[in-house]
Design an enzyme around this catalytic site. Sequence first.
Site, PDB file in Angstrom:
ATOM      1  N   THR A  69       3.524  14.874  12.903  1.00  0.00           N
ATOM      2  CA  THR A  69       2.193  14.903  12.282  1.00  0.00           C
ATOM      3  C   THR A  69       2.074  15.631  10.913  1.00  0.00           C
ATOM      4  O   THR A  69       2.914  16.081  10.471  1.00  0.00           O
ATOM      5  CB  THR A  69       1.074  15.035  13.408  1.00  0.00           C
ATOM      6  OG1 THR A  69      -0.190  14.853  12.731  1.00  0.00           O
ATOM      7  CG2 THR A  69       1.118  16.464  13.617  1.00  0.00           C
ATOM      8  N   LYS A  73       5.140  13.916   7.938  1.00  0.00           N
ATOM      9  CA  LYS A  73       5.303  12.492   8.212  1.00  0.00           C
ATOM     10  C   LYS A  73       6.439  11.799   7.227  1.00  0.00           C
ATOM     11  O   LYS A  73       7.202  10.976   7.397  1.00  0.00           O
ATOM     12  CB  LYS A  73       4.228  11.669   8.348  1.00  0.00           C
ATOM     13  CG  LYS A  73       3.382  12.050   9.660  1.00  0.00           C
ATOM     14  CD  LYS A  73       2.372  10.943   9.744  1.00  0.00           C
ATOM     15  CE  LYS A  73       1.426  11.241  11.075  1.00  0.00           C
ATOM     16  NZ  LYS A  73       0.549  10.132  11.248  1.00  0.00           N
ATOM     17  N   ASP A 109       1.873   4.606  14.337  1.00  0.00           N
ATOM     18  CA  ASP A 109       0.504   4.533  14.152  1.00  0.00           C
ATOM     19  C   ASP A 109      -0.143   3.179  13.875  1.00  0.00           C
ATOM     20  O   ASP A 109      -1.311   2.937  14.511  1.00  0.00           O
ATOM     21  CB  ASP A 109       0.146   5.559  12.809  1.00  0.00           C
ATOM     22  CG  ASP A 109       0.409   6.945  12.938  1.00  0.00           C
ATOM     23  OD1 ASP A 109       0.171   7.512  14.153  1.00  0.00           O
ATOM     24  OD2 ASP A 109       0.938   7.741  11.937  1.00  0.00           O
ATOM     25  N   GLY A 136      -5.275   5.992   2.499  1.00  0.00           N
ATOM     26  CA  GLY A 136      -4.726   7.289   2.964  1.00  0.00           C
ATOM     27  C   GLY A 136      -3.734   6.835   3.672  1.00  0.00           C
ATOM     28  O   GLY A 136      -3.186   5.732   3.946  1.00  0.00           O
ATOM     29  N   ALA A 138      -3.182   7.234   7.058  1.00  0.00           N
ATOM     30  CA  ALA A 138      -3.265   6.065   8.389  1.00  0.00           C
ATOM     31  C   ALA A 138      -3.360   4.775   7.886  1.00  0.00           C
ATOM     32  O   ALA A 138      -3.244   3.813   8.566  1.00  0.00           O
ATOM     33  CB  ALA A 138      -4.714   6.603   9.093  1.00  0.00           C
ATOM     34  N   ARG A 159     -11.949   4.279  -2.649  1.00  0.00           N
ATOM     35  CA  ARG A 159     -12.659   4.760  -3.694  1.00  0.00           C
ATOM     36  C   ARG A 159     -11.829   4.911  -5.072  1.00  0.00           C
ATOM     37  O   ARG A 159     -12.203   4.777  -6.330  1.00  0.00           O
ATOM     38  CB  ARG A 159     -13.009   6.269  -3.343  1.00  0.00           C
ATOM     39  CG  ARG A 159     -13.732   7.245  -4.428  1.00  0.00           C
ATOM     40  CD  ARG A 159     -14.021   8.547  -3.553  1.00  0.00           C
ATOM     41  NE  ARG A 159     -12.907   9.283  -2.990  1.00  0.00           N
ATOM     42  CZ  ARG A 159     -12.845  10.394  -2.332  1.00  0.00           C
ATOM     43  NH1 ARG A 159     -14.111  10.818  -2.205  1.00  0.00           N
ATOM     44  NH2 ARG A 159     -11.723  10.966  -1.992  1.00  0.00           N
TER      45      ARG A 159
HETATM   46  P1  NAP Z   1      -6.100  10.657   3.914  1.00  0.00           P
HETATM   47  O1  NAP Z   1      -4.837  10.532   3.730  1.00  0.00           O
HETATM   48  O2  NAP Z   1      -6.406  11.958   3.447  1.00  0.00           O
HETATM   49  O3  NAP Z   1      -6.996   9.335   3.200  1.00  0.00           O
HETATM   50  C1  NAP Z   1      -8.084   9.496   3.329  1.00  0.00           C
HETATM   51  C2  NAP Z   1      -8.802   8.343   2.815  1.00  0.00           C
HETATM   52  O4  NAP Z   1     -10.124   8.154   2.824  1.00  0.00           O
HETATM   53  C3  NAP Z   1      -8.510   7.852   1.475  1.00  0.00           C
HETATM   54  O5  NAP Z   1      -8.398   6.499   1.298  1.00  0.00           O
HETATM   55  C4  NAP Z   1      -9.697   8.300   0.614  1.00  0.00           C
HETATM   56  O6  NAP Z   1     -10.074   7.795  -0.548  1.00  0.00           O
HETATM   57  C5  NAP Z   1     -10.943   8.339   1.606  1.00  0.00           C
HETATM   58  N1  NAP Z   1     -12.097   8.856   1.489  1.00  0.00           N
HETATM   59  C6  NAP Z   1     -12.349  10.221   1.918  1.00  0.00           C
HETATM   60  N2  NAP Z   1     -13.360  10.693   1.468  1.00  0.00           N
HETATM   61  C7  NAP Z   1     -14.105   9.847   0.876  1.00  0.00           C
HETATM   62  C8  NAP Z   1     -15.426   9.640   0.417  1.00  0.00           C
HETATM   63  N3  NAP Z   1     -16.109  10.549   0.456  1.00  0.00           N
HETATM   64  N4  NAP Z   1     -15.816   8.286  -0.110  1.00  0.00           N
HETATM   65  C9  NAP Z   1     -14.885   7.349  -0.359  1.00  0.00           C
HETATM   66  N5  NAP Z   1     -13.513   7.429   0.349  1.00  0.00           N
HETATM   67  C10 NAP Z   1     -13.309   8.698   0.870  1.00  0.00           C
HETATM   68  O7  NAP Z   1      -6.440  10.654   5.570  1.00  0.00           O
HETATM   69  P2  NAP Z   1      -5.932  10.000   6.776  1.00  0.00           P
HETATM   70  O8  NAP Z   1      -4.829  10.768   7.334  1.00  0.00           O
HETATM   71  O9  NAP Z   1      -5.431   8.712   6.366  1.00  0.00           O
HETATM   72  O10 NAP Z   1      -6.918  10.020   7.837  1.00  0.00           O
HETATM   73  C11 NAP Z   1      -8.277   9.156   7.492  1.00  0.00           C
HETATM   74  C12 NAP Z   1      -9.032   9.291   8.725  1.00  0.00           C
HETATM   75  O11 NAP Z   1      -8.530   8.684   9.780  1.00  0.00           O
HETATM   76  C13 NAP Z   1      -9.485  10.812   9.285  1.00  0.00           C
HETATM   77  O12 NAP Z   1     -10.697  10.931   9.518  1.00  0.00           O
HETATM   78  C14 NAP Z   1      -8.504  11.092  10.379  1.00  0.00           C
HETATM   79  O13 NAP Z   1      -8.957  12.048  11.467  1.00  0.00           O
HETATM   80  C15 NAP Z   1      -8.611   9.586  11.067  1.00  0.00           C
HETATM   81  N6  NAP Z   1      -7.147   9.351  11.652  1.00  0.00           N
HETATM   82  C16 NAP Z   1      -6.927   8.833  12.807  1.00  0.00           C
HETATM   83  C17 NAP Z   1      -6.031   8.403  13.855  1.00  0.00           C
HETATM   84  C18 NAP Z   1      -6.364   7.815  14.953  1.00  0.00           C
HETATM   85  O14 NAP Z   1      -5.384   7.678  15.622  1.00  0.00           O
HETATM   86  N7  NAP Z   1      -7.556   7.396  15.295  1.00  0.00           N
HETATM   87  C19 NAP Z   1      -5.099   8.610  12.997  1.00  0.00           C
HETATM   88  C20 NAP Z   1      -4.972   9.325  11.877  1.00  0.00           C
HETATM   89  C21 NAP Z   1      -6.155   9.556  11.095  1.00  0.00           C
HETATM   90  P3  NAP Z   1      -9.215   8.363  -1.936  1.00  0.00           P
HETATM   91  O15 NAP Z   1      -7.994   7.718  -1.959  1.00  0.00           O
HETATM   92  O16 NAP Z   1     -10.056   7.836  -2.960  1.00  0.00           O
HETATM   93  O17 NAP Z   1      -9.217   9.881  -2.028  1.00  0.00           O
END
Ligand code: NAP
Length: 289
Positions: A69, A73, A109, A136, A138, A159
């Site tokens: 994780t 990754k 994932d 991002g 995920a 965004r």
């Molecule tokens: P990440 O790589 O940091 O990506 C975050 C994404 O959210 C990017 O596309 C970012 O846009 C966007 N974002 C963040 N804040 C924003 C805002 N205020 N306005 C508009 N867009 C915004 O994170 P990640 O690892 O993909 O995780 C994303 C979410 O998924 C988290 O909440 C995490 O806990 C959850 N998650 C869940 C699982 C599951 O198994 N359910 C697995 C992994 C992650 P930009 O590109 O513009 O920055």
Amino acid sequence: MTHYPTVTTKLVILLGKPLGHSISPAMHNRVFEKLGMDYCYMPVEVTEKNLKKVFSGLSAMNVAGFNVTIPHKINIIEYLDELDPLAATIGAVNTICVKSGKTTGYNTDGEGFIRSLENEAQISVKGKRVLLLGCGGAARAIAMTLAFRDAEKIYLYNRTLAKAEGLSEEINCKTRPCSAVIASPESFRKAMETCDILINGTSIGMHPHEDLLPIDESLISQNLIVADIVYNPLMTKLLRTARDRGCSIVPGLGMLIYQGAAAFKLFTGVEPLVEEMSEVAHALMTSRH
Ligand code: NAP
């Protein structure tokens, strides 16, 4: 009889940092115990600097596999012997199997998300039109897996527009030409009218910003399936809003459970008890609030 590790116990190691809040050890160990399997799932926090030597050392032990994780990754890939085609396309690994001393990387994932969607909303993604918010880590795994699983259209909105453009191009080149970028409010509205599934793949709505919605709620129509990958809180504002508007909803904890279930099958060759994993995951998440 209480199970305790011995020299014959197969280990499954979770690599990442920080790992204090991970629910994976509890989910996997519950199923090992219930099925009477001589396995033990153990979290090991490791920094980027130490990843190579820790992974190499652990791989030489009685290890069936690893989960990987944040933040490893992508970096872990250079230390693997083989890469499954979907993991290679995604460019990230969350599961590694060790067989006859050889390490093979997988990514469960996106598969976890799709299984959750298919089980909870009782639909297949094949032939469906999907609007995915976020690009991002995920969201990327989900987008590539949707393409692998024959979704008809994958609209990407992010965004940072350049990231959506990059991912869309990658999907179209590496899989098939099924992705398009949403770059204006008008095209966003049109995509919302024609798509079958909306996925929030951003962190918008995550604790402690639970009052935030990733889209204008007036765009959510009744026939839409709305999925959120945020699992803290279990029921996000987006999901509550969509449910109130009559949509089928798919909460994010399912993705976490099913990615673990898919990894369990890869490590052991045994079908996991998904109900047990789900019970543990819900109990742990609920106890945190
Ligand atoms: P990440 O790589 O940091 O990506 C975050 C994404 O959210 C990017 O596309 C970012 O846009 C966007 N974002 C963040 N804040 C924003 C805002 N205020 N306005 C508009 N867009 C915004 O994170 P990640 O690892 O993909 O995780 C994303 C979410 O998924 C988290 O909440 C995490 O806990 C959850 N998650 C869940 C699982 C599951 O198994 N359910 C697995 C992994 C992650 P930009 O590109 O513009 O920055």
